[in-house]
Enzyme design. Sequence first.
Site, PDB file in Angstrom:
ATOM      1  CG  ASP A 144      42.765  34.999  41.345  1.00  0.00           C
ATOM      2  OD1 ASP A 144      42.549  36.184  40.740  1.00  0.00           O
ATOM      3  OD2 ASP A 144      42.627  34.107  40.954  1.00  0.00           O
ATOM      4  CG  ASP A 183      39.812  33.683  35.004  1.00  0.00           C
ATOM      5  OD1 ASP A 183      40.852  33.603  35.454  1.00  0.00           O
ATOM      6  OD2 ASP A 183      38.968  33.898  35.911  1.00  0.00           O
TER       7      ASP A 183
END
EC number: 3.2.1.22
Length: 708
Positions: A441, A505
């Site tokens: 990430d 997301d």
Amino acid sequence: MISKYCRLSSPRSDLIIKTHPHAEIIWWGSALKHFSPDDCASLERPVANGRLDIDTPLTLIAENALGLFSSPGLEGHRNGLDASPVFYTVDVEHTENTLRLTSEDSVAGLRLVSELVMTPSGILKVRHALTNLREGDWQINRFAITLPVAERAEEVMAFHGRWTREFQPHRVRLTHDAFVLENRRGRTSHEHFPALIVGTPGFSEQQGEVWAVHLGWSGNHRMRCEAKTDGRRYVQAEALWMPGEKALRKNETLYTPWLYACHSADGLNGMSQQYHRFLRDEIIRFPEQKLRPVHLNTWEGIYFNHNPDYIMQMAERAAALGVERFIIDDGWFKGRNDDRAALGDWYTDEQKYPNGLMPVINHVKSLGMEFGIWVEPEMINPDSDLFRLHPDWILSMPGYSQPTGRYQYVLNLNIPEAFDYIYKRFLWLLGEHPVDYVKWDMNRELVQAGHEGRAAADAQTRQFYRLLDLLRERFPHVEFESCASGGGRIDFEVLKRTHRFWASDNNDALERCTIQRGMSYFFPPEVMGAHIGHRRCHATFRQHSIAFRGLTALFGHMGLELDPVAADAKESDGYRRYALLYKEWRQLIHTGVLWRVDMPDSSIQVQGVVSPDQSQALFMISQLAMPDYTLPGILRFPGLAAEVRYRLRVIDHPEIQLVGEGGHTMRRLPAWMNQPLEASGEWLAKGGIQLPVLDPESAILIALERAV
């Protein structure tokens, strides 16, 4: 003697380059069957009155010193001197599919090498290299690749976005002046995917002529297309640098990122199919070339609330649902109880995991699943042991206060000690634990990115590549996912080092229909992370049926992102059903030819995959909103073999009740939904099938298979 004209060809497109005195593309379009270099004389330009008394070529480097008066491809100087270079071709190396052009400016002391490669898929790869041949630094402000497009390319398609809403297409007309996208966020960005598509007015999925470019670069960038006052049009792409960020000492060389360009005479589908084939042939490499496993990621299931016993229960339930890879997300390392602390302290949290990670990993593997884990190596929280020891390790400019983003700073990977620390911590993580998969990430943008007082966003991107390259070399069996708050770092260059993108997301199935469609213009389904989330989406609070969530995730690399222990029986049955459906069809979805279908009603979205041998196909029809018309219209299937007869069957559909049975959309179904249908590929492409009336936010899945 240097050949004046060179040709690069693929089965679908041709490129003709005039090599001297300056390197200039004079033709880029559909394949030419009867080309002769003598033909090029027809394209020699007149010299218009009222301007310069010479012809002004639009070269690969777009030189204003030749009188172009456009956005130059190279800007720089040597302490204020040598600021107006002109390059003359001095050498040409030409093979069947590759052209290497060397040009020099003996006055400015610069050498330019341009590499052009036409791949079998039809993708044109272009890269420049600039070398300083003289004493004294040559400061580079801009270094771009310039490609001409036809004068009929009057419409531009680009992508905007934001966190949880990536890959949103928009269009503008290109009649005069320029259209420019700039990204200064230090990563590929949610806001401006580095690509432009220009084409004939009204180009669509199945119609029109388009030229597309994508810059393979994971940092700051600028994309530009321009209609000049003389009518010529071009596209331009470059890494974007801050003042003082790039300078060449004597004999130093700087390379541009690779530009990946494509021409299609068959609309956006033809473009996408060439990009997909190129990626599958030359970039995407899965260990052992295995099928893409069903994921379960713990993030939206438990967030930071890690308990090994409960996680092992989650793994048991996941395995029973058909999950093949179990990923522990954020929250496993020392002191990580929320997003305000602990980034940089890459040690197992002994309070949460008193026996380490191995009991969980062993349990996951005993259930027949692979094990994955989340990391964010490029970041550091102010509230961390690492920051308290090394507050000087953040990426920043001296004398300024660095703002936090998501309560974190960026770790300066240009500091050798910081780089080595991170590398060694991940040698520990991957070397001492049987990890199969890493979700990498990157949750913060770069502000005043500096190293030793100089701008360093470009250098930070290159250090990220270096770190990932070292880990890939050391652990070739481990797969990596590129995530940056969802889809903030998606491009061809990072794909060389990774195996999957987290597209967004946002797991809302309705939003994902647009996000995934936008991503599909350049990327095939097998690298597109697509998860079934909770019934009520955590990003939008919308609620969707398991059928709509399941089918939307089907046309990607499917996973689940939820707590399977907390799921009720109906939801669990749905997860199991769509995991099984994905396994049944993933070979086709991940190897076939992707088609997006033009529909007159914008509330209906259709996409499908046809096998390479055209023996089978799978199409999904999604009703995104209330239909514009009483009847949803006819679906005509592209990509089928005209002479083959296909058997059509419905694989999945929402619960449909007719009027009188409690329903409200139809009194009678289309005939093919009640009885078997066989038809030729020609009829299905030209005649098609009448679609049923569906409720908003629902979908139907249709298979077509060669009739025996």
